[in-house]
Scaffold this motif. Structure first.
Motif, PDB file in Angstrom:
ATOM      1  N   THR A 180      -9.580  16.257 152.494  1.00  9.97           N
ATOM      2  CA  THR A 180     -10.249  16.331 153.898  1.00  9.97           C
ATOM      3  C   THR A 180     -10.079  17.545 154.406  1.00  9.97           C
ATOM      4  OG1 THR A 180      -8.557  15.295 154.984  1.00  9.97           O
ATOM      5  CG2 THR A 180      -9.948  13.804 153.921  1.00  9.97           C
ATOM      6  N   TYR A 181      -9.185  18.380 154.124  1.00 13.59           N
ATOM      7  CA  TYR A 181      -8.815  19.483 154.882  1.00 13.59           C
ATOM      8  C   TYR A 181      -9.748  20.663 154.057  1.00 13.59           C
ATOM      9  CZ  TYR A 181      -5.398  16.949 157.345  1.00 13.59           C
ATOM     10  OH  TYR A 181      -4.738  16.160 158.366  1.00 13.59           O
ATOM     11  N   ALA A 182     -10.143  20.578 153.014  1.00 13.44           N
ATOM     12  CA  ALA A 182     -11.018  21.669 152.105  1.00 13.44           C
ATOM     13  C   ALA A 182     -12.140  21.750 152.683  1.00 13.44           C
ATOM     14  CB  ALA A 182     -10.868  21.334 150.794  1.00 13.44           C
ATOM     15  N   VAL A 183     -12.769  22.776 152.982  1.00 14.63           N
ATOM     16  CA  VAL A 183     -13.983  23.135 153.312  1.00 14.63           C
ATOM     17  C   VAL A 183     -15.093  22.999 152.440  1.00 14.63           C
ATOM     18  CG1 VAL A 183     -15.376  25.056 154.855  1.00 14.63           C
ATOM     19  CG2 VAL A 183     -13.003  24.776 155.167  1.00 14.63           C
ATOM     20  N   THR A 184     -15.344  23.566 151.464  1.00  8.28           N
ATOM     21  CA  THR A 184     -16.032  23.596 150.459  1.00  8.28           C
ATOM     22  C   THR A 184     -15.928  22.331 149.380  1.00  8.28           C
ATOM     23  OG1 THR A 184     -14.852  25.007 148.700  1.00  8.28           O
ATOM     24  CG2 THR A 184     -16.161  26.006 150.544  1.00  8.28           C
ATOM     25  N   ALA A 185     -16.947  22.244 148.695  1.00  6.02           N
ATOM     26  CA  ALA A 185     -17.009  21.163 147.568  1.00  6.02           C
ATOM     27  C   ALA A 185     -15.889  21.564 146.550  1.00  6.02           C
ATOM     28  CB  ALA A 185     -18.375  20.876 146.997  1.00  6.02           C
ATOM     29  N   ASN A 186     -16.060  22.829 146.237  1.00  3.65           N
ATOM     30  CA  ASN A 186     -15.056  23.291 145.035  1.00  3.65           C
ATOM     31  C   ASN A 186     -13.570  22.940 145.396  1.00  3.65           C
ATOM     32  OD1 ASN A 186     -14.401  24.247 142.470  1.00  3.65           O
ATOM     33  ND2 ASN A 186     -14.084  26.417 143.548  1.00  3.65           N
ATOM     34  N   GLY A 187     -13.437  23.278 146.748  1.00  6.22           N
ATOM     35  CA  GLY A 187     -11.925  23.126 147.145  1.00  6.22           C
ATOM     36  C   GLY A 187     -11.490  21.597 147.229  1.00  6.22           C
ATOM     37  N   LYS A 188     -12.436  20.863 147.611  1.00  5.76           N
ATOM     38  CA  LYS A 188     -12.265  19.400 147.747  1.00  5.76           C
ATOM     39  C   LYS A 188     -11.951  18.989 146.098  1.00  5.76           C
ATOM     40  CE  LYS A 188     -14.943  18.240 151.616  1.00  5.76           C
ATOM     41  NZ  LYS A 188     -14.058  17.801 152.453  1.00  5.76           N
ATOM     42  N   SER A 189     -12.449  19.312 145.278  1.00  2.00           N
ATOM     43  CA  SER A 189     -12.451  18.914 143.781  1.00  2.00           C
ATOM     44  C   SER A 189     -11.334  19.588 143.379  1.00  2.00           C
ATOM     45  CB  SER A 189     -13.663  19.638 143.005  1.00  2.00           C
ATOM     46  OG  SER A 189     -13.364  19.253 141.608  1.00  2.00           O
ATOM     47  N   MET A 190     -10.849  20.617 143.574  1.00  2.00           N
ATOM     48  CA  MET A 190      -9.401  21.205 143.288  1.00  2.00           C
ATOM     49  C   MET A 190      -8.449  20.458 143.720  1.00  2.00           C
ATOM     50  SD  MET A 190     -10.146  25.236 143.817  1.00  2.00           S
ATOM     51  CE  MET A 190      -8.517  26.065 143.045  1.00  2.00           C
ATOM     52  N   CYS A 191      -8.460  20.112 144.999  1.00  2.00           N
ATOM     53  CA  CYS A 191      -7.559  19.139 145.530  1.00  2.00           C
ATOM     54  C   CYS A 191      -7.223  17.922 144.920  1.00  2.00           C
ATOM     55  CB  CYS A 191      -7.895  18.854 147.227  1.00  2.00           C
ATOM     56  SG  CYS A 191      -7.712  20.308 148.188  1.00  2.00           S
ATOM     57  N   ARG A 192      -8.388  17.308 144.628  1.00  2.00           N
ATOM     58  CA  ARG A 192      -8.322  16.007 143.832  1.00  2.00           C
ATOM     59  C   ARG A 192      -7.929  16.010 142.429  1.00  2.00           C
ATOM     60  NH1 ARG A 192     -13.614  14.889 146.886  1.00  2.00           N
ATOM     61  NH2 ARG A 192     -12.734  13.556 148.573  1.00  2.00           N
ATOM     62  N   SER A 193      -7.920  17.318 142.042  1.00  2.00           N
ATOM     63  CA  SER A 193      -7.546  17.424 140.457  1.00  2.00           C
ATOM     64  C   SER A 193      -5.913  17.986 140.587  1.00  2.00           C
ATOM     65  CB  SER A 193      -8.264  18.508 139.860  1.00  2.00           C
ATOM     66  OG  SER A 193      -8.002  19.780 140.259  1.00  2.00           O
ATOM     67  N   LEU A 194      -5.089  18.046 141.631  1.00  2.00           N
ATOM     68  CA  LEU A 194      -3.720  18.176 141.573  1.00  2.00           C
ATOM     69  C   LEU A 194      -2.945  17.544 140.935  1.00  2.00           C
ATOM     70  CD1 LEU A 194      -3.530  19.991 144.962  1.00  2.00           C
ATOM     71  CD2 LEU A 194      -3.573  21.128 143.104  1.00  2.00           C
ATOM     72  N   ILE A 195      -1.993  17.981 140.142  1.00  2.00           N
ATOM     73  CA  ILE A 195      -0.767  16.835 139.519  1.00  2.00           C
ATOM     74  C   ILE A 195       0.400  17.580 139.830  1.00  2.00           C
ATOM     75  CG2 ILE A 195      -2.201  16.153 137.682  1.00  2.00           C
ATOM     76  CD1 ILE A 195      -0.686  18.141 135.697  1.00  2.00           C
ATOM     77  N   PRO A 196       1.440  16.706 140.125  1.00  2.00           N
ATOM     78  CA  PRO A 196       2.642  17.180 140.751  1.00  2.00           C
ATOM     79  C   PRO A 196       3.643  18.060 139.529  1.00  2.00           C
ATOM     80  CG  PRO A 196       2.824  14.813 140.631  1.00  2.00           C
ATOM     81  CD  PRO A 196       1.305  15.339 139.987  1.00  2.00           C
TER      82      PRO A 196
END
Length: 65
Positions: free
Chosen positions: A23-39
């Protein structure tokens, strides 16, 4: 990187954490990158990433963004 235990991530509700982060990402690409993170799996990986982040922050402070 070693395999992350998927059931552990589910128990920790890691997907919800990523949704909140996105929700803190501005772009759709940024949102997608956030959701694909792994620890990270190892302490070494975490320390390497923290060092890289500290170096990047130092450059930003010196030269500006």
């Amino acid at each position: 990187m070693n395999k992350i235990n998927i059931s552990s991530l589910k128990k920790l509700e890691f997907d919800k954490v990523l949704d909140i982060l996105s929700t803190y990402a501005v772009t759709a690409n940024g949102k997608s990158m956030c959701r694909s993170l792994i620890p990270y799996y190892t302490k070494k990986d975490v320390e390497k990433s923290q060092t890289e982040t500290a170096e990047a922050l130092t450059l930003i402070y010196r030269k500006g963004s």
